[in-house]
Motif scaffolding. Structure first.
Motif, PDB file in Angstrom:
ATOM      1  N   SER A 100      11.798  22.494  49.355  1.00 43.62           N
ATOM      2  CA  SER A 100      11.454  21.437  48.409  1.00 43.62           C
ATOM      3  C   SER A 100      12.540  20.366  48.277  1.00 43.62           C
ATOM      4  CB  SER A 100      11.134  22.032  47.040  1.00 43.62           C
ATOM      5  OG  SER A 100      12.269  22.705  46.519  1.00 43.62           O
ATOM      6  N   ASP A 101      13.816  20.725  48.443  1.00 45.53           N
ATOM      7  CA  ASP A 101      14.880  19.726  48.350  1.00 45.53           C
ATOM      8  C   ASP A 101      14.736  18.694  49.468  1.00 45.53           C
ATOM      9  OD1 ASP A 101      17.308  18.844  46.959  1.00 45.53           O
ATOM     10  OD2 ASP A 101      18.293  19.273  48.872  1.00 45.53           O
ATOM     11  N   ASP A 102      14.445  19.149  50.681  1.00 43.15           N
ATOM     12  CA  ASP A 102      14.219  18.222  51.792  1.00 43.15           C
ATOM     13  C   ASP A 102      12.993  17.356  51.539  1.00 43.15           C
ATOM     14  OD1 ASP A 102      16.410  19.304  53.059  1.00 43.15           O
ATOM     15  OD2 ASP A 102      15.264  20.427  54.550  1.00 43.15           O
ATOM     16  N   ARG A 103      11.938  17.979  51.006  1.00 45.53           N
ATOM     17  CA  ARG A 103      10.711  17.225  50.697  1.00 45.53           C
ATOM     18  C   ARG A 103      11.020  16.137  49.668  1.00 45.53           C
ATOM     19  NH1 ARG A 103       7.517  21.178  49.754  1.00 45.53           N
ATOM     20  NH2 ARG A 103       8.139  21.478  47.607  1.00 45.53           N
ATOM     21  N   SER A 104      11.817  16.482  48.667  1.00 49.21           N
ATOM     22  CA  SER A 104      12.153  15.515  47.622  1.00 49.21           C
ATOM     23  C   SER A 104      12.953  14.334  48.183  1.00 49.21           C
ATOM     24  CB  SER A 104      12.933  16.219  46.514  1.00 49.21           C
ATOM     25  OG  SER A 104      13.044  15.398  45.386  1.00 49.21           O
ATOM     26  N   TRP A 105      13.910  14.594  49.087  1.00 48.44           N
ATOM     27  CA  TRP A 105      14.666  13.498  49.707  1.00 48.44           C
ATOM     28  C   TRP A 105      13.758  12.624  50.552  1.00 48.44           C
ATOM     29  CZ3 TRP A 105      18.778  11.520  47.927  1.00 48.44           C
ATOM     30  CH2 TRP A 105      19.761  12.297  47.308  1.00 48.44           C
ATOM     31  N   ALA A 106      12.832  13.231  51.284  1.00 50.46           N
ATOM     32  CA  ALA A 106      11.908  12.452  52.105  1.00 50.46           C
ATOM     33  C   ALA A 106      11.017  11.572  51.222  1.00 50.46           C
ATOM     34  CB  ALA A 106      11.057  13.379  52.969  1.00 50.46           C
ATOM     35  N   LEU A 107      10.528  12.136  50.125  1.00 47.48           N
ATOM     36  CA  LEU A 107       9.682  11.357  49.209  1.00 47.48           C
ATOM     37  C   LEU A 107      10.474  10.247  48.533  1.00 47.48           C
ATOM     38  CD1 LEU A 107       7.579  14.268  47.682  1.00 47.48           C
ATOM     39  CD2 LEU A 107       6.737  12.431  49.186  1.00 47.48           C
ATOM     40  N   ALA A 108      11.747  10.493  48.244  1.00 46.41           N
ATOM     41  CA  ALA A 108      12.597   9.442  47.670  1.00 46.41           C
ATOM     42  C   ALA A 108      12.742   8.282  48.655  1.00 46.41           C
ATOM     43  CB  ALA A 108      13.963  10.013  47.299  1.00 46.41           C
ATOM     44  N   SER A 109      12.900   8.602  49.922  1.00 46.33           N
ATOM     45  CA  SER A 109      12.989   7.557  50.950  1.00 46.33           C
ATOM     46  C   SER A 109      11.693   6.761  51.036  1.00 46.33           C
ATOM     47  CB  SER A 109      13.307   8.171  52.311  1.00 46.33           C
ATOM     48  OG  SER A 109      14.603   8.707  52.309  1.00 46.33           O
ATOM     49  N   ILE A 110      10.587   7.439  50.877  1.00 46.18           N
ATOM     50  CA  ILE A 110       9.291   6.756  50.917  1.00 46.18           C
ATOM     51  C   ILE A 110       9.128   5.867  49.687  1.00 46.18           C
ATOM     52  CG2 ILE A 110       6.785   7.106  50.855  1.00 46.18           C
ATOM     53  CD1 ILE A 110       7.406   9.680  52.576  1.00 46.18           C
ATOM     54  N   ALA A 111       9.588   6.325  48.525  1.00 48.65           N
ATOM     55  CA  ALA A 111       9.551   5.479  47.327  1.00 48.65           C
ATOM     56  C   ALA A 111      10.359   4.205  47.553  1.00 48.65           C
ATOM     57  CB  ALA A 111      10.077   6.250  46.114  1.00 48.65           C
ATOM     58  N   CYS A 112      11.503   4.336  48.203  1.00 48.91           N
ATOM     59  CA  CYS A 112      12.313   3.153  48.534  1.00 48.91           C
ATOM     60  C   CYS A 112      11.554   2.221  49.467  1.00 48.91           C
ATOM     61  CB  CYS A 112      13.641   3.575  49.177  1.00 48.91           C
ATOM     62  SG  CYS A 112      14.787   4.345  48.023  1.00 48.91           S
ATOM     63  N   ALA A 113      10.896   2.792  50.461  1.00 47.36           N
ATOM     64  CA  ALA A 113      10.121   1.972  51.402  1.00 47.36           C
ATOM     65  C   ALA A 113       8.971   1.265  50.675  1.00 47.36           C
ATOM     66  CB  ALA A 113       9.589   2.836  52.538  1.00 47.36           C
ATOM     67  N   LEU A 114       8.314   1.972  49.763  1.00 42.90           N
ATOM     68  CA  LEU A 114       7.245   1.344  48.974  1.00 42.90           C
ATOM     69  C   LEU A 114       7.791   0.140  48.203  1.00 42.90           C
ATOM     70  CD1 LEU A 114       5.488   4.552  47.637  1.00 42.90           C
ATOM     71  CD2 LEU A 114       4.367   2.756  48.974  1.00 42.90           C
ATOM     72  N   ALA A 115       8.958   0.312  47.593  1.00 43.80           N
ATOM     73  CA  ALA A 115       9.565  -0.799  46.846  1.00 43.80           C
ATOM     74  C   ALA A 115       9.913  -1.949  47.783  1.00 43.80           C
ATOM     75  CB  ALA A 115      10.805  -0.309  46.099  1.00 43.80           C
ATOM     76  N   ARG A 116      10.453  -1.638  48.953  1.00 41.13           N
ATOM     77  CA  ARG A 116      10.785  -2.703  49.913  1.00 41.13           C
ATOM     78  C   ARG A 116       9.540  -3.452  50.374  1.00 41.13           C
ATOM     79  NH1 ARG A 116      14.393   1.236  51.658  1.00 41.13           N
ATOM     80  NH2 ARG A 116      13.038   1.868  53.373  1.00 41.13           N
ATOM     81  N   HIS A 117       8.391  -2.772  50.368  1.00 38.60           N
ATOM     82  CA  HIS A 117       7.120  -3.404  50.741  1.00 38.60           C
ATOM     83  C   HIS A 117       6.449  -4.069  49.533  1.00 38.60           C
ATOM     84  CE1 HIS A 117       7.540  -1.005  54.442  1.00 38.60           C
ATOM     85  NE2 HIS A 117       6.784  -1.944  54.964  1.00 38.60           N
ATOM     86  N   GLY A 118       7.140  -4.096  48.393  1.00 38.70           N
ATOM     87  CA  GLY A 118       6.614  -4.768  47.212  1.00 38.70           C
ATOM     88  C   GLY A 118       5.653  -3.947  46.386  1.00 38.70           C
ATOM     89  N   GLU A 119       5.501  -2.682  46.705  1.00 39.74           N
ATOM     90  CA  GLU A 119       4.585  -1.808  45.966  1.00 39.74           C
ATOM     91  C   GLU A 119       5.367  -1.050  44.896  1.00 39.74           C
ATOM     92  OE1 GLU A 119       1.593   0.335  48.112  1.00 39.74           O
ATOM     93  OE2 GLU A 119       1.925  -0.883  49.911  1.00 39.74           O
ATOM     94  N   PHE A 120       5.834  -1.806  43.894  1.00 38.10           N
ATOM     95  CA  PHE A 120       6.729  -1.243  42.886  1.00 38.10           C
ATOM     96  C   PHE A 120       6.049  -0.217  41.991  1.00 38.10           C
ATOM     97  CE2 PHE A 120       8.792  -5.184  44.146  1.00 38.10           C
ATOM     98  CZ  PHE A 120      10.065  -4.709  44.435  1.00 38.10           C
TER      99      PHE A 120
END
Length: 146
Positions: A50-70
């Motif tokens: 789950s720790d690895d999953r959480s880091w991966a999801l955090a990276s995806i949240a960052c990508a969503l923000a970079r794509h303007g999907e705040f």
């Protein structure tokens, strides 16, 4: 995206859960970087531990923000249990054009206690002059204590 399908198929043949986890984390990040956000999230959700999953999801949240999907980024960030992963995801959200969204992200980073590094980085994004004001205020408090 045939290459991604091939990588997904190869992932299951790699020996060891740790190697599979690392490959899935890299694959989720690459998908997110290419704008394949739904697929990236699906890959990330399949990651154990789950720790690895959480880091991966955090990276995806960052990508969503970079794509303007705040809004989506905020929802995903708020679903993260680990305070470090949550803070990491929120740091990118501080760049939101809506100052209320950005301010909420900064406040949450403070609450999560990201040992100030994330807080100061977020604050510099939202209000660059605020760091100078904080330093001045700390200097004023220090001079009062003398």
């Amino acid at each position: 995206m045939n290459l991604i399908n091939e990588v997904e198929a190869i992932t299951s043949t790699i020996a060891g859960a740790r190697g599979q986890s690392r490959l899935r984390m890299s694959m989720a990040q690459a998908l997110a970087d290419f704008g394949e956000l739904e697929r990236a999230e699906a890959v990330a959700q399949s990651i154990t531990p789950s720790d690895d999953r959480s880091w991966a999801l955090a990276s995806i949240a960052c990508a969503l923000a970079r794509h303007g999907e705040f809004d989506r980024a905020q929802t995903l960030a708020d679903s993260l249990i680990g305070p470090y992963q949550h803070s990491y995801a929120l740091t990118e959200i501080t760049k939101a054009p809506d100052s209320r969204v950005a301010a909420r992200a900064v406040a949450m980073i403070f609450i999560l206690g990201d040992r100030w590094r994330g807080v100061l980085a977020a604050l510099a994004q939202v209000q660059p002059g605020a760091l100078t004001a904080i330093i001045d205020e700390l200097n004023n408090l220090a001079s009062l204590e003398r």
